[in-house]
Design a protein around this motif. Structure first.
Motif, mmCIF file in Angstrom:
data_model
loop_
_atom_site.group_PDB
_atom_site.id
_atom_site.type_symbol
_atom_site.label_atom_id
_atom_site.label_comp_id
_atom_site.label_asym_id
_atom_site.label_seq_id
_atom_site.Cartn_x
_atom_site.Cartn_y
_atom_site.Cartn_z
ATOM 1 N N GLU A 195 0.832 -1.195 0.000
ATOM 2 C CA GLU A 195 0.000 0.000 0.000
ATOM 3 C C GLU A 195 0.870 1.250 0.000
ATOM 4 O O GLU A 195 0.578 2.223 -0.692
ATOM 5 N N ASN A 247 -6.248 -1.655 0.935
ATOM 6 C CA ASN A 247 -7.491 -1.009 1.321
ATOM 7 C C ASN A 247 -7.826 0.060 0.276
ATOM 8 O O ASN A 247 -7.185 1.098 0.185
ATOM 9 N N GLU A 248 -8.844 -0.247 -0.505
ATOM 10 C CA GLU A 248 -9.240 0.624 -1.614
ATOM 11 C C GLU A 248 -9.533 2.038 -1.124
ATOM 12 O O GLU A 248 -9.138 3.025 -1.732
ATOM 13 N N GLU A 249 -10.256 2.105 0.001
ATOM 14 C CA GLU A 249 -10.666 3.406 0.512
ATOM 15 C C GLU A 249 -9.465 4.271 0.891
ATOM 16 O O GLU A 249 -9.399 5.452 0.556
ATOM 17 N N THR A 250 -8.497 3.660 1.608
ATOM 18 C CA THR A 250 -7.297 4.397 2.003
ATOM 19 C C THR A 250 -6.618 4.971 0.770
ATOM 20 O O THR A 250 -6.188 6.137 0.759
#
Ligand SMILES: NC(=O)C1=CN([C@@H]2O[C@H](COP(=O)(O)OP(=O)(O)OC[C@H]3O[C@@H](n4cnc5c(N)ncnc54)[C@H](OP(=O)(O)O)[C@@H]3O)[C@@H](O)[C@H]2O)C=CC1
Ligand SMILES: NC(=O)C1=CN([C@@H]2O[C@H](COP(=O)(O)OP(=O)(O)OC[C@H]3O[C@@H](n4cnc5c(N)ncnc54)[C@H](OP(=O)(O)O)[C@@H]3O)[C@@H](O)[C@H]2O)C=CC1
Lengths: 296, 296
Positions: free
Chosen positions: B77, B107-110
């Motif tokens: 990430e 984590n897509e949102e992060t």
């Protein structure tokens, strides 16, 4: 005769406020901390002063410490922002509320957006609304008080939302729009009616649940309501009444006399959604304090 | 026989891309600046690689400079965030797009929320969505591409939205939900159908305009459609087809053969909404560059 269940917002709000008060005393015992709510009031509108006084009283009764900033009508935006900034930085303040409407010479948006999102107990920050609209993402920090109160009434009366047809009348930023998002989150199938809607009666009549927030007294007639539907009437509208000592009375958006014979459940005005709004404000303030202090 | 107008997304998209190209050459002449779009691709999914290639080609054709970061599937990430941060700081990049889906361990949102909102040409940032939902406040910086493309098709075909009944089928963050918000902004009366809706056919049949984005091939039958309704079919769904050289064909959410005899206008799949999405991405990138450089 009335066949509908009267949804007693006053008594539910009392119950919730009691629950909050006991949570707060538990919090105080364990951590020594109590939630704090700051209210900013600009100008001297009588109705605003009354609202602020009521909020203060409700805070005190629940054990929330209340802070107040009163500014004269001719204050500058900068002066208001200075108070917001101080409350933003004050760790004993967990919620900040700017009483609306603000004087005309101020930009409401600038002032509301200055409130730190972690203290935006009104839940009006666009980031909060965005989170409310999106699924599978971060949850909103706060849900706007009045719509939250509407849903809470449905829950406390055991009214199913999932899979139901829900019609929201009105699409304001503070009531209608977030109410529609909340109903959809609970898997209702939602339709939204507004002033440009051509056949509101026909659409409303399909609803299992109606939430009305238009400010139009008695607009929703009996003919708008499917037999057995549940009616949440957010409207609080003064209409002339020479017989009343004040010269007016308060009515909802819904024609209560007709609706209470057709609906299966209905909120009265006053005593329905109104008292829930303050209860939800206290609830959001408690949520904020718990979150900051990691108290469960 | 087909009686509906076929809404030719391919040709509208071409027209829009031509308009964008001439705007960009005007911008370049006047300011020396061209818009830049950065795409981040993680992993080696073939379909994602194809999408990214198509976006790059479309950028080049329009005069947008494209930047690319390709990272292996097993990147961390942090590595992805490092690229985002560089593009965030690079003044020649006006839009940043993270190709989805990301590898499971991220984590897509992060990652999406790390894109500066001023460069979020996808319009998926919750603050943008909040602004889309709210009225009378700051406008969203970008409108999500696919729903924007749907509305643009309605506009370019002169289809009235105001006061019409619109039904959106699907409520995803990237298509259905923002499409419903956009229709409501244009004063349609909107109902949203999803997988928990009990009587979708009955509701859909009330619509003057249907936007469908469910991913369910041929779900919307002729019986769901009011005669004369306008159908925007966002679905792009592969179904087995042994007769096709690829072994499958792409169909929409709407049963085209039935719908084209009942609707007054309909988008085909492919060649309807699909080509509009890239056109709107270029449009958002141009909007971003114009905004940064105060170019009108
Ligand atoms: N119980 C409580 O604590 C609270 C009660 N209220 C009460 O709720 C009511 C609504 O408040 P608020 O949301 O702030 O009001 P707004 O005036 O901001 O919004 C009213 C909404 O109703 C729509 N509307 C107006 N007239 C009609 C009509 N004839 N048919 C259909 N839709 C119509 C408007 O449509 P359009 O968008 O097209 O203009 C608008 O979306 C008021 O009576 C207010 O006093 C409000 C807040 C808290
Ligand atoms: N043209 C283009 O450029 C684009 C095309 N697409 C296509 O659009 C389609 C939808 O994509 P996307 O929005 O990402 O999909 P998602 O899977 O994220 O969302 C699908 C939505 O449809 C609803 N749904 C699923 N099944 C049913 C059903 N049987 N009845 C009613 N509603 C149903 C779901 O309901 P619930 O919320 O209850 O689960 C959900 O809200 C796909 O075919 C995709 O390929 C997508 C993006 C861009």
């Amino acid at each position: 005769e009335t066949t509908a269940t009267i949804i007693d917002g006053k008594s539910v709000a009392k119950q919730i406020k009691d629950e909050i008060a006991s949570e707060i005393s538990r919090m105080k015992e364990t951590t020594g901390i109590v939630p704090g709510l700051a209210v900013i009031l600009v100008g001297d509108r009588k109705d605003s002063a009354t609202y602020v006084r009521n909020k203060k009283k409700a805070c005190e009764a629940a054990g929330i410490k209340s802070y107040e900033a009163k500014l004269p009508e001719d204050s500058t935006e900068e002066e208001v922002l200075k108070f917001i900034s101080e409350f933003n930085d004050d760790p004993s303040v967990h919620g900040i509320l700017v009483q609306l409407p603000l004087p005309r010479h101020m930009n409401e948006e600038t002032i509301l957006n200055a409130v730190r999102i972690e203290k935006d107990v009104d839940g009006f920050h666009p980031l909060n609304i965005g989170r409310l609209a999106m699924r599978g993402r971060q949850e909103p920090l706060f849900v706007p008080c009045t719509p939250k109160g509407c849903i809470e009434l449905l829950h406390r009366y055991g009214i199913d939302i999932k899979g139901k047809r829900a019609v929201v009348i009105g699409r304001s930023n503070i009531v209608g729009m977030p109410a529609a998002l909340l109903l959809q989150r609970e898997d209702a199938t939602v339709s939204i009616i507004h002033s440009r809607t051509k056949n509101p009666e026909e659409i409303a009549r399909q609803a299992d649940i109606i939430i009305s927030a238009t400010g139009q007294p008695n607009m929703v007639k009996g003919s708008w309501i499917k037999p057995g539907a549940v009616i949440i009437d957010v409207g609080i509208n003064p209409v002339d009444d020479p017989a009343s000592p004040r010269g007016y009375q308060l009515v909802g958006d819904v024609c209560y006399e007709e609706a209470c014979k057709i609906a299966s459940a209905i909120t009265p005005v006053p005593g329905g959604v109104g008292p829930m709004t303050i209860a939800m404000l206290l609830s959001n303030t408690l949520i904020s304090a718990k979150r900051v202090h990691n108290f469960e």
